[in-house]
Every structure is written in C-alpha cells, then in structure tokens.
Write a protein that holds these residues in place. Structure first.
Motif, short mmCIF file in Angstrom:
data_model
loop_
_atom_site.label_atom_id
_atom_site.label_comp_id
_atom_site.label_asym_id
_atom_site.label_seq_id
_atom_site.Cartn_x
_atom_site.Cartn_y
_atom_site.Cartn_z
N SER A 252 0.84 -1.20 0.00
CA SER A 252 0.00 0.00 0.00
C SER A 252 0.87 1.25 0.00
O SER A 252 2.04 1.20 0.41
CB SER A 252 -0.91 0.01 1.24
N SER A 254 0.59 3.65 2.05
CA SER A 254 0.86 3.99 3.44
C SER A 254 2.06 3.22 3.98
O SER A 254 2.91 3.77 4.69
CB SER A 254 -0.36 3.72 4.31
N ASN A 266 0.01 8.31 6.44
CA ASN A 266 -1.11 8.06 5.55
C ASN A 266 -0.62 8.28 4.13
O ASN A 266 -0.40 9.41 3.71
CB ASN A 266 -2.28 9.00 5.88
N ARG A 268 -2.02 8.18 1.31
CA ARG A 268 -2.89 8.90 0.38
C ARG A 268 -2.72 10.41 0.52
O ARG A 268 -3.11 11.16 -0.37
CB ARG A 268 -4.35 8.50 0.61
N THR A 269 -2.14 10.87 1.62
CA THR A 269 -1.87 12.30 1.78
C THR A 269 -0.38 12.62 1.72
O THR A 269 -0.01 13.76 1.42
CB THR A 269 -2.46 12.84 3.10
N LYS A 272 2.51 12.84 -3.26
CA LYS A 272 1.97 13.95 -4.04
C LYS A 272 2.59 13.97 -5.42
O LYS A 272 3.73 13.52 -5.62
CB LYS A 272 2.25 15.28 -3.32
N THR A 278 -2.27 15.65 -3.62
CA THR A 278 -2.08 14.39 -2.91
C THR A 278 -2.68 13.24 -3.72
O THR A 278 -3.53 13.44 -4.61
CB THR A 278 -2.75 14.42 -1.53
N LEU A 279 -2.25 12.04 -3.39
CA LEU A 279 -2.80 10.86 -4.05
C LEU A 279 -4.30 10.79 -3.83
O LEU A 279 -5.05 10.41 -4.74
CB LEU A 279 -2.12 9.60 -3.49
N LYS A 280 -4.76 11.18 -2.65
CA LYS A 280 -6.20 11.19 -2.37
C LYS A 280 -6.92 12.15 -3.31
O LYS A 280 -7.99 11.81 -3.86
CB LYS A 280 -6.44 11.61 -0.91
N GLU A 281 -6.37 13.33 -3.52
CA GLU A 281 -6.99 14.30 -4.43
C GLU A 281 -7.00 13.79 -5.87
O GLU A 281 -7.99 13.95 -6.59
CB GLU A 281 -6.25 15.64 -4.35
N GLN A 283 -7.00 10.65 -6.88
CA GLN A 283 -7.96 9.56 -7.00
C GLN A 283 -9.40 10.08 -6.98
O GLN A 283 -10.26 9.56 -7.68
CB GLN A 283 -7.74 8.54 -5.88
N THR A 284 -9.64 11.13 -6.20
CA THR A 284 -10.99 11.72 -6.17
C THR A 284 -11.33 12.32 -7.53
O THR A 284 -12.45 12.13 -8.05
CB THR A 284 -11.06 12.83 -5.09
#
Length: 289
Positions: A252, A254, A266, A268-269, A272, A278-281, A283-284
């Motif tokens: 993962s 993380s 984390n 996902r944050t 970048k 970020t990875l979260k942004e 993926q969103t």
C-alpha cells in the motif's frame, strides 16, 4: 506484453477453503492448492504420485508476515508427507504437475532453482530454503519447454495468492501513463507510483535512518519489514539514512510512506504529484471524471 488467459478452478471437496485444482487454458500443467490440515485425506489422489514442484507458505514465527519454502519431488507425495511431519511453519501449499511423461526429475530441479532465484531477486518474502539449488543441465529443447512452464506458473501464482516472485518492473510505454508521485520529509525525497503489483518505490529513493518511538512500539509489522529490507539489501546505508537499491513493491502507499519517513504515515496524503496534489486528491478527481 502479457497475454490474457483463463483459469478453471475446481473445488474438489466442495469447500472453497479446501482442495482446489486450477487449470490454465491451453496448457498441460495444473496446480493443486490446499491447506496443510487436509493433506492426510487427499494425498491418495493421482496428482500426488506425479513429479512436481511445490511451494509451502506460512507465518513467520519471529515476526509479522509470511515465509516460504520451495521444493520438488519425484513424486511429490513423500516430500509433502515429510514436510507435514517435520516443518512446522507452513499452513498452505500449492504444487504443479503436468500430464504423464511431461515432467521428470531434472525438469522440476530446474524449476525449483529458477523459483528460488526469482524469490531471492524479488525479496518480497523470507525464504526457508537454506541454499540455492544448482540448475541441472537440460537440452536446449527441454530448457525452452521448462521456461514456458515456468512462465505459466508465475502468471498463475498471484491469482492463487502468492506474489513472492513478482519483481517491480515497468516498461517505457507503461511508465508514460503513470502518475509520478513524491514523498518528502526530514530532508529526504522518494519517488513512486501505483501499479497492478502494489505501490512501487523507485530505485535511488531515500528512506529515513531514524524511526519514531511510536513506530518502534506500535508498528511491529512495518518495523519487521524495514529490518528485512535492510538485511536483504533493498535499503542500503547512505550517510545517516538509507537509499533504495532497486524498485520495490509495497502492499500500500501507506506502508511505502511509513518506510520512507520512519513513522506512521497516511500514504494517500503523503504521496503527491509534481503539482502538489495528494494521491487522495488525484484519485478523487479520477473517480469524478
């Protein structure tokens, strides 16, 4: 380029966690997958009387994670019976056989040596094998046939839940489509990307030489993984910190970020892209597209 293929899984005992016989389309070989406890009741099957190559998997007694043993048998039955009595660690097994006359002792010794070396190169799981096996001398034709057999085995094993032989590799065409991600902190910088194999951290990425007390006390699995990466040479000392000597696949983002930063993270944050997203942004945005 990898080619699509089909697998047929026969649940021989009616229990999804019991004996499964797995066959690949247009191939002479097949795999038998079963939990350790089932061996006494299934070992009379014809496949156990054939020449084959086997893999034993189980938890490490000294730490989190798994360990693996690779072997061959001509036939496989007495070897598995011996391991049932004498090797405590393994909880599940998979072995490969082919039609009568297709595999002999030299063939499976070749496959055993190849698998041990590939597992050592991948450095993804601890091997219980004490030493590497020497490859037997095969004719040019037999070697070519066994390389095809090996390729089919390696393509099936991840589907069967064994990813110990996968080495992180990305060809030029694939790399152009991937989003480069970066993780930084403590003056360190690492580069990585998401792939079908997991989260890949690139060669020459840096990792912290120090770890936080909370990581030491509360993240035993990550700490064990870090120590394994140091001992097997994936992480090499560079001043006060470490550097990745090869591309390495983590389960993962993380886990990858925690190894790089030496603390709980984390992914996902922490990871970048070049624009700071970020990875979260990322993926969103991909999900909304």
């Amino acid at each position: 380029m990898s080619q699509p293929f089909s697998l047929k899984i026969f649940v021989a005992t009616g229990d999804p966690d019991g004996l499964r016989i797995v066959e690949r389309s247009n191939w002479i070989g097949k795999a038998l997958v079963f939990p350790r406890g089932l061996l006494p009741s299934i070992k009379q099957r014809d496949e156990f009387a054939q020449t084959g190559i086997y893999i034993l998997i189980g938890p490490r007694p000294d730490a989190d994670g798994e360990m693996m043993y690779i072997g061959e048998g001509d036939p496989v039955k007495p070897r598995l019976e011996s391991h049932y009595s004498n090797k405590d660690f393994w909880t599940r097994a998979v072995f490969f056989v082919a039609g009568p006359g297709h595999l002999n002792k030299a063939h499976v010794q070749f496959l055993e040596a190849q698998l041990i070396q590939r597992a050592k190169d991948a450095k993804r799981i601890r091997l219980e094998n004490i030493k590497a096996e020497n490859e037997p001398t095969l004719s040019e034709a037999d070697r070519a046939d066994m390389m095809v057999f090996l390729d089919h085995m390696l393509s099936m094993l991840p589907v069967l839940g064994i990813s110990a032989f996968e080495i992180a590799r990305t060809n030029t065409t694939e790399s152009q489509k991937l989003t480069k991600l970066f993780c930084s902190g403590k003056g360190l910088k690492a580069e990585g990307y998401e792939s079908n194999q997991g989260f890949i951290v690139k060669t020459n990425s840096q990792a912290s030489g120090a770890i936080t007390p909370s990581m030491r006390d509360q993240m035993r699995g990550i700490l064990d993984l870090r120590e394994d990466l140091i001992s097997n040479g994936v992480l090499s000392k560079a001043g006060e910190d470490y550097v990745f000597t090869q591309d390495y696949s983590f389960s993962s983002p993380s886990t990858a970020a925690s190894i790089v930063l030496g603390r709980s993270a984390n992914g996902r944050t922490e990871w970048k892209d070049q624009k700071g997203r970020t990875l979260k942004e990322i993926q969103t945005l991909q999900a909304e597209a």
